[in-house]
Each structure stands twice: as C-alpha cells, then as structure tokens.
Design a protein around this motif. Structure first.
Motif, PDB file in Angstrom:
ATOM      1  N   TYR A  32      49.399  47.890  37.328  1.00  0.00           N
ATOM      2  CA  TYR A  32      48.416  46.956  37.443  1.00  0.00           C
ATOM      3  C   TYR A  32      47.439  47.111  36.354  1.00  0.00           C
ATOM      4  O   TYR A  32      46.458  46.466  36.386  1.00  0.00           O
ATOM      5  CB  TYR A  32      47.900  46.873  38.787  1.00  0.00           C
ATOM      6  N   LYS A  35      44.605  44.714  35.103  1.00  0.00           N
ATOM      7  CA  LYS A  35      44.522  43.667  36.170  1.00  0.00           C
ATOM      8  C   LYS A  35      43.523  44.136  37.500  1.00  0.00           C
ATOM      9  O   LYS A  35      43.156  45.213  37.244  1.00  0.00           O
ATOM     10  CB  LYS A  35      45.761  43.387  37.051  1.00  0.00           C
ATOM     11  N   PRO A  37      43.807  43.978  41.159  1.00  0.00           N
ATOM     12  CA  PRO A  37      44.442  43.460  42.310  1.00  0.00           C
ATOM     13  C   PRO A  37      43.555  43.495  43.742  1.00  0.00           C
ATOM     14  O   PRO A  37      42.658  44.373  43.704  1.00  0.00           O
ATOM     15  CB  PRO A  37      45.743  44.477  42.288  1.00  0.00           C
ATOM     16  N   CYS A  61      39.779  47.218  41.549  1.00  0.00           N
ATOM     17  CA  CYS A  61      40.311  46.357  42.566  1.00  0.00           C
ATOM     18  C   CYS A  61      39.464  46.101  43.689  1.00  0.00           C
ATOM     19  O   CYS A  61      38.477  46.412  43.712  1.00  0.00           O
ATOM     20  CB  CYS A  61      41.406  47.395  43.172  1.00  0.00           C
ATOM     21  N   ASP A  95      46.589  38.820  41.914  1.00  0.00           N
ATOM     22  CA  ASP A  95      47.426  40.041  42.284  1.00  0.00           C
ATOM     23  C   ASP A  95      47.351  40.756  43.747  1.00  0.00           C
ATOM     24  O   ASP A  95      46.367  41.324  43.598  1.00  0.00           O
ATOM     25  CB  ASP A  95      47.626  41.005  41.095  1.00  0.00           C
TER      26      ASP A  95
END
Ligand code: IMP
Ligand code: MG
Length: 179
Positions: A32, A35, A37, A61, A95
């Motif tokens: 990931y 990103k 998530p 995250c 995500d």
C-alpha cells in the motif's frame, strides 16, 4: 497468580503471533505504499491482533471499526451474520483493509465484502490472524493470513468462548470438559 484456563494445549504463542503481525505489517506497508488505507477492525475478536499489526504498518493509515456476530455463544456458527455496529467514516474511493480474528465458515467475510463493496471503495482486502479453511461454507480466500489452523475451536488472543478468554495472551485449543 494462576489463571486456570480450559485448554488442551497452547496452539500459538504471543511471540509467534507478534512475529507474524510484524511480517504482515511490513508486507502491507509495501503493498500500500503511496496510499493511506483505512484499517477496519472487526470487534471484538480482532483487537489484540489489530494492535500488533498496526504497530508494524509504516505508511499513513486511519482506523475504523465494525461489530458483527455470527456465533450466539458456544462453539459453532449460527449461520446468520448480524451487523451490530457500522463504520463511522465513508469508504468511497478508499483502500480498505479489514482485520479479522478468524475466518471459519467464511460467512462473515463474505457478508462484509458484499456490504462494503456497495459503498464503492477503491479496493478491499482482508487480513486475518487465523484461517480455518476446512470449515468453509462459502469459498473465501483472505488476502493476508497469519496462521492456517485445523478445524478445532480455539480461544485466546481476542477469541472467546461465551465472551470469556479473549484476554489470554496466546491461542489455545479449547477443552470443553475442563470448563
Ligand atoms: P465465520 O463467519 O464462520 O467465518 O466466523 C467468523 C467468526 O466466528 C469469528 O470472527 C469468530 O468470532 C467466530 N469463530 C470462528 N471460529 C472460532 C473459534 O475457533 N474460536 C472462537 N471464535 C470462533
Ligand atoms: Mg466470537
């Protein structure tokens, strides 16, 4: 102080779980990268593993939680999944990584994927502490699995028998005759 617990044997130690959580956290951080998530913990069973896993995720995250139940106490699934608590945040375009204690019949995981997919996330994955593939009623393959186990009822490290034993710092094979 001694705590007598009804187990046949210790199946997985805290050290083994934490080692796998570190490996999976590293893997997720790579998969990931770039990103951010949303890590979705499924209450109540996943919280110990969730805490070990997220401490090893080295990218941005956020956390969210859901509560589901399929066991009405005892050692077998009721066959019906109930949603007790839903996410706080909108996951559209995000995500999502679901963190579960165990995938058993696959009913809960299947229910979760169907439900969350209707909200149009960018992706959904599931990371489980334990997988019991021999007891599946619906085909389901977790994206990340810490340990695959035989079809035995286990307690500890978040997993309960009638809501008790979630606090054990290891996973043990439940012994009904000792309770
Ligand atoms: P599934 O819907 O049958 O895949 O079951 C998922 C849920 O059943 C888990 O999140 C647990 O709460 C519970 N469960 C399944 N197997 C066990 C077990 O061996 N010990 C304790 N709980 C279990
Ligand atoms: Mg349970």
């Amino acid at each position: 102080m001694e705590y007598n617990v009804p187990i046949k044997r210790v199946l997985i130690s805290q050290e083994q779980i934490q080692k796998r959580a570190a490996e999976l956290g590293e893997q997720i951080s790579k998969d990931y990268a770039g990103k951010a998530p949303v890590i979705v913990g499924i209450l109540r069973g996943s919280i110990l593993f969730f805490a070990d896993l997220v401490r090893n995720i080295k990218i941005d995250c956020s956390f969210d939680f859901m509560s589901l139940s399929s066991y009405n106490g005892g050692t077998s699934s009721s066959g019906k999944v109930r949603l007790n608590l839903d996410l706080r945040e909108d996951i559209k375009g995000k995500d999502v990584i679901i963190v579960e204690d165990i995938v058993d019949t696959g009913l809960t995981a299947n229910y979760l994927f169907n439900l969350l997919n209707t909200r149009q996330p960018s992706s959904i994955a599931l990371c489980t502490m334990l997988d019991k593939p021999s007891n599946r009623e619906i085909p389901f393959k977790p994206t990340y699995t810490a340990f695959t186990i035989e079809n035995e009822f286990v307690i500890g490290y978040g997993l309960d028998y009638n809501e008790i034993y979630r606090n054990l710092p290891f996973i043990g094979v439940f012994d009904e005759s000792k309770k």
